[in-house]
Structures are given as C-alpha cells and as structure tokens.
Design a protein around this motif. Structure first.
Motif, PDB file in Angstrom:
ATOM      1  N   GLU A  53      29.765  47.555  48.254  1.00 37.37           N
ATOM      2  CA  GLU A  53      30.955  48.164  48.840  1.00 37.37           C
ATOM      3  C   GLU A  53      30.740  48.708  50.247  1.00 37.37           C
ATOM      4  OE1 GLU A  53      32.147  51.792  46.716  1.00 37.37           O
ATOM      5  OE2 GLU A  53      30.085  51.934  46.004  1.00 37.37           O
ATOM      6  N   SER A  76      29.945  48.006  43.270  1.00 41.14           N
ATOM      7  CA  SER A  76      29.577  49.379  43.619  1.00 41.14           C
ATOM      8  C   SER A  76      28.127  49.394  44.099  1.00 41.14           C
ATOM      9  CB  SER A  76      29.750  50.317  42.425  1.00 41.14           C
ATOM     10  OG  SER A  76      28.875  49.946  41.387  1.00 41.14           O
ATOM     11  N   LEU A  83      34.146  46.219  41.694  1.00 40.35           N
ATOM     12  CA  LEU A  83      35.201  47.135  42.129  1.00 40.35           C
ATOM     13  C   LEU A  83      36.453  46.400  42.570  1.00 40.35           C
ATOM     14  CD1 LEU A  83      33.071  49.542  44.355  1.00 40.35           C
ATOM     15  CD2 LEU A  83      33.827  49.904  41.994  1.00 40.35           C
ATOM     16  N   SER A 107      34.794  48.044  51.643  1.00 37.88           N
ATOM     17  CA  SER A 107      35.597  48.802  50.678  1.00 37.88           C
ATOM     18  C   SER A 107      36.946  49.237  51.256  1.00 37.88           C
ATOM     19  CB  SER A 107      34.829  50.017  50.165  1.00 37.88           C
ATOM     20  OG  SER A 107      34.496  50.876  51.234  1.00 37.88           O
ATOM     21  N   ARG A 112      41.429  46.019  45.189  1.00 43.24           N
ATOM     22  CA  ARG A 112      40.753  46.671  44.066  1.00 43.24           C
ATOM     23  C   ARG A 112      41.247  46.122  42.740  1.00 43.24           C
ATOM     24  NH1 ARG A 112      37.613  50.798  45.224  1.00 43.24           N
ATOM     25  NH2 ARG A 112      37.743  51.684  47.309  1.00 43.24           N
TER      26      ARG A 112
END
Length: 171
Positions: A53, A76, A83, A107, A112
């Motif tokens: 991320e 992650s 994620l 990220s 997501r």
C-alpha cells in the motif's frame, strides 16, 4: 501453481461489470463441455504480482508497464492482506491530469475492496472449476486466486485468461 494448496479469497467488491463490458463467449455447447473439467490451475497463470500500500505511484506504473498488467492488487504493508487494487489506466490518467503526485502511495488512488460482514467471500483456488470462475467473472473484473487459508495471493484471473484458454483449446 502445480501442487499448491489453493483457494482464492475474492470478496464481492466493486466495480461490478456493466452490461457494456460483460463477458461474451461464442461457445454453443453444453456448459460442462466448454472447459472439459478444467480448473483454474489449467489456465497456467503467472505468479501473482501485488504492490504494498505504500508503494509510490510512479514506481507502480513503471512496474505495471514492465509486466503488461492492467490491474494490480494492493496489499497491506503488514500482514499482506488484500486491501484493493489499482487500475493502471485510471491511475496513469490521474497522474497525467495532476490529480495524484508520482510520489504519493498507491493507497491514495486504489479502489478498495468493500469488506462487510454481510458480504460473502467467493473462494477461487487453483482447483476451482473454470465454470465457477466464469460465473464469478460475470460480475467482477478479476479474481484473486489464493491458498486455502487465504494467506497468500497466488495469481490474478481475468475474463481474458478464460478466453485465451478456450481459444488455445480450439473450443
């Protein structure tokens, strides 16, 4: 992926496919004849490539183009839990439009996975029948293939992988 324990933890995540990008096959036989008992492992998918991320957007785009990937799972930093994912074309467009900085972590720009207690996981493993994968891909743009314990992402399967399999088999 031979002799690998497998199970894919794919959750019901967005974006779902729309009717404009639905999967189309020209096969007209019985569904069970289409894949002749083949399983995900028979697709001979390359090993999964995923990003942490905190990977920089510039590096993510570079790696995606080096590997010719259109979507990359994001994990992650601790625990390597899925994620979400980045859509490389969308990420590149955002970068060119100045909406994201090349040094930002992926990220900030990833889609997501929507994890809720009410969402069931669909497990896709190297031993999952291709008929089941096809059904899953009717509503999702890709599937994460994981081990049975959902500890490791082994591969990423797409509609194109199924289409290539069918064309290689001459079905």
């Amino acid at each position: 992926m031979a002799a690998v324990k497998a199970a894919a933890a794919t959750t019901t995540f967005e974006p779902a496919m729309t009717s404009s990008n639905a999967m189309h096959f020209s096969y007209s036989g019985r569904p069970s004849d289409k894949y002749r008992g083949a399983v995900v492992e028979d697709l001979q998918l390359p090993p999964a490539f995923a990003l942490p991320e905190n990977e920089a957007i510039a590096r993510a785009i570079e790696l995606a183009y080096d590997r010719d990937f259109s979507h990359i799972p994001v994990l992650s930093a601790k625990g390597r839990r899925p994620l979400g994912y980045i859509d490389v074309a969308i990420l590149k467009s955002k970068w060119e439009a100045g909406e994201v900085d090349p040094n930002d972590p992926v990220s900030v720009a990833m889609a997501r996975f929507r994890r809720r207690a009410s969402n069931d996981y669909t497990l896709i493993t190297p031993s999952t029948p291709l008929e089941d994968l096809e059904k899953f891909l009717q509503n999702h743009i890709f599937a994460l293939v994981t081990d049975y314990d959902r500890q490791f992402v082994l591969a990423l399967a797409t509609r194109a992988d199924l289409e290539n399999f069918v064309s290689r088999r001459g079905l």
